[in-house]
Write an enzyme that holds these catalytic residues in place. Structure first.
Site, mmCIF file in Angstrom:
data_model
loop_
_atom_site.group_PDB
_atom_site.id
_atom_site.type_symbol
_atom_site.label_atom_id
_atom_site.label_comp_id
_atom_site.label_asym_id
_atom_site.label_seq_id
_atom_site.Cartn_x
_atom_site.Cartn_y
_atom_site.Cartn_z
ATOM 1 N N HIS A 1 54.802 7.939 -88.556
ATOM 2 C CA HIS A 1 54.250 7.633 -87.591
ATOM 3 C C HIS A 1 55.371 7.668 -86.393
ATOM 4 C CE1 HIS A 1 50.110 8.234 -89.092
ATOM 5 N NE2 HIS A 1 50.130 7.445 -89.866
ATOM 6 N N ASP B 1 57.398 10.267 -85.868
ATOM 7 C CA ASP B 1 58.640 11.678 -85.537
ATOM 8 C C ASP B 1 57.262 11.515 -83.601
ATOM 9 O OD1 ASP B 1 55.266 12.390 -86.181
ATOM 10 O OD2 ASP B 1 55.359 13.695 -87.257
ATOM 11 N N GLY C 1 48.281 14.513 -98.308
ATOM 12 C CA GLY C 1 49.278 14.374 -97.654
ATOM 13 C C GLY C 1 50.778 15.260 -97.315
ATOM 14 N N LEU C 2 50.363 16.062 -97.940
ATOM 15 C CA LEU C 2 52.433 17.139 -98.526
ATOM 16 C C LEU C 2 52.194 18.514 -97.855
ATOM 17 C CD1 LEU C 2 51.982 16.907 -102.559
ATOM 18 C CD2 LEU C 2 53.178 15.742 -100.881
ATOM 19 N N SER C 3 51.153 18.530 -96.422
ATOM 20 C CA SER C 3 51.845 19.259 -95.335
ATOM 21 C C SER C 3 50.921 20.686 -95.785
ATOM 22 C CB SER C 3 52.815 18.995 -95.430
ATOM 23 O OG SER C 3 52.778 17.487 -94.549
ATOM 24 N N SER C 4 49.983 20.795 -95.936
ATOM 25 C CA SER C 4 49.372 22.108 -96.575
ATOM 26 C C SER C 4 49.198 22.675 -94.932
ATOM 27 C CB SER C 4 48.459 22.114 -96.867
ATOM 28 O OG SER C 4 47.555 21.892 -96.590
ATOM 29 N N ASP D 1 56.131 17.987 -89.622
ATOM 30 C CA ASP D 1 55.367 18.321 -91.028
ATOM 31 C C ASP D 1 55.998 20.669 -90.806
ATOM 32 O OD1 ASP D 1 54.535 16.561 -91.659
ATOM 33 O OD2 ASP D 1 52.346 17.197 -90.906
ATOM 34 N N TYR E 1 44.242 9.038 -85.987
ATOM 35 C CA TYR E 1 44.975 9.398 -85.433
ATOM 36 C C TYR E 1 45.574 9.048 -83.969
ATOM 37 C CZ TYR E 1 49.708 12.406 -85.885
ATOM 38 O OH TYR E 1 51.004 13.046 -85.861
#
Length: 403
Positions: A48, A50, A139-142, A187, A236
């Site tokens: 958080h 970025d 949470g792996l930025s698909s 990401d 968010y």
């Protein structure tokens, strides 16, 4: 068209050739097939930070999105998702941010096309097939991987491709404006600019990066809690607004403060009593997390495993207690991992409320971690975990030598 990430035929691309053949069969292509890929990412530390113009330390990983396609002259895209078992399409002349309100997987592709056009980049239409090994919702930025792979498929080869940081910013705008998720740039940046064997230290204020070599005797292990991230866009955006409020209140008495990136611990201490209690906790996390990122880079370079353990533990506790984005599942996964001999450090990674943890593990201890997770996690949570040993890979690009 090159951005430093075009892959040459090698052992590393034989698997890509097999994947391309399978995708070509699915595509039923009449001519040569082009293949592009983009990695997901796992963030080692810097959560958080970025969107607060701070520092992050992600790694592009070998869980990737692939698009096999044949270009055509029509100004439109027709794309089939293997995961969703459906074909969707869009025309370039119909693209607008309001059109992205449906929030389906194709919006990430359409939004990228819209943002590229808005940036003055040429587009090409294509018919293709999209496949992915990035777990959705983990949470792996698909989504960022889809955007960056799409940016390569959509790019007119007659145009000069901007550098990776610029393309990352374009893809971020697609997600912010077209899709409607107010994410930071990490990401997309990691997916665009990743370097094999390295983490990226990204300065999110100026969109520049340096590489941080990963210790050769450590593996990165991602443990998926099986609990999809529940930090929706509303939660968010609330946290983002709380951080912005904190920065604006501190700036009233601290000249030069534009974002929480500009706030150090002394400034925070002078102003903490003036902040709403929850805003103060959010600010405390961001200020100290930025410091932890820089300390982690130093610890990686020095091979200081004890420092890595402390820094990851402090980051996880801060995300749990101050930023309040952890979950019982994430906490349980970290507790299991840190009890395993050979696990150097472990923490939650990503936006929070589900998804994954990231652990730095001594070579040879990966299976012990996997065994512990499989033996204990489901009993504690009722959920089925997945464990991935991942490698740091190059960022998005074309895969050469595939036809």
């Amino acid at each position: 068209m090159s951005d430093g990430h075009t892959r040459n035929p090698s052992a590393a691309t034989r698997a890509a050739a097999a994947r391309a053949a399978a995708l070509r069969t699915r595509l039923q292509a009449s001519g040569p097939v082009q293949l592009v890929r983009a990695p997901g990412r796992v963030n080692l530390i810097g959560e958080h930070t970025d969107y607060n113009a701070g520092f992050v330390l992600p790694v592009a990983i070998d869980r990737e999105v692939w698009i096999a396609f044949e270009p055509w002259d029509r100004p439109e895209v027709e794309l089939t998702s293997i995961a969703f078992e459906e074909m969707r399409s869009f025309a370039f002349d119909s693209l607008s941010p309001t059109a992205g309100a449906t929030r389906t997987w194709i919006d990430y592709v359409a939004g990228t096309a819209w943002a590229m056009r808005e940036a003055g980049l040429g587009l090409r239409g294509f018919r293709g097939v999209l496949d992915s090994t990035v777990p959705v919702g983990s949470g792996l930025s698909s989504s960022a991987a889809v955007e960056m792979a799409s940016s390569w498929a959509l790019a007119d080869p007659r145009s000069t491709r901007p550098p990776a940081p610029t393309m990352a910013a374009i893809a971020q705008r697609a997600e912010n404006v077209y899709v409607g998720v107010n994410c930071g740039i990490m990401d997309q940046f990691a997916s665009a600019a990743g370097r094999a064997g390295h983490a990226l230290l990204i300065d999110c204020r100026i969109n520049e990066f340096t590489t941080a070599p990963l210790p050769a005797d450590l593996s990165i292990v991602v443990c998926d809690t099986g609990s999809p991230r529940r930090l929706d866009s509303s939660a968010y955006n609330t946290r983002r607004a709380e951080c912005e409020l904190g920065a604006s209140l501190i700036a009233e008495r601290e000249p030069g403060v534009r974002t929480l990136r500009d706030v150090d611990e002394a400034m925070l201490a002078r102003n903490l009593a003036r902040l709403p209690e929850v805003v103060g906790r959010r600010c405390e996390h961001i200020v100290r997390e930025n410091e932890r990122v820089m300390a982690t880079v130093a610890a990686l370079r020095e091979g200081d495993f004890e420092a890595l353990r402390r820094l990851f533990a402090a980051s996880h506790a801060s995300l749990r207690d101050l930023f309040e984005v952890s979950s019982p599942e994430l906490d349980a996964m970290v507790e299991i991992a840190t009890a395993v001999s050979g696990v150097v450090a472990s923490r939650m990674t990503g936006a929070g409320f589900g998804g994954c943890t990231v652990s730095l593990v001594e070579h040879g201890a990966e299976e012990a971690l996997r065994d512990a997770v499989l033996a204990q996690y489901q009993k504690r949570t009722g959920l089925e975990p997945r464990v991935y040993v991942v490698a740091a890979v190059d960022g998005a690009g074309e895969v050469a030598g595939i036809a």
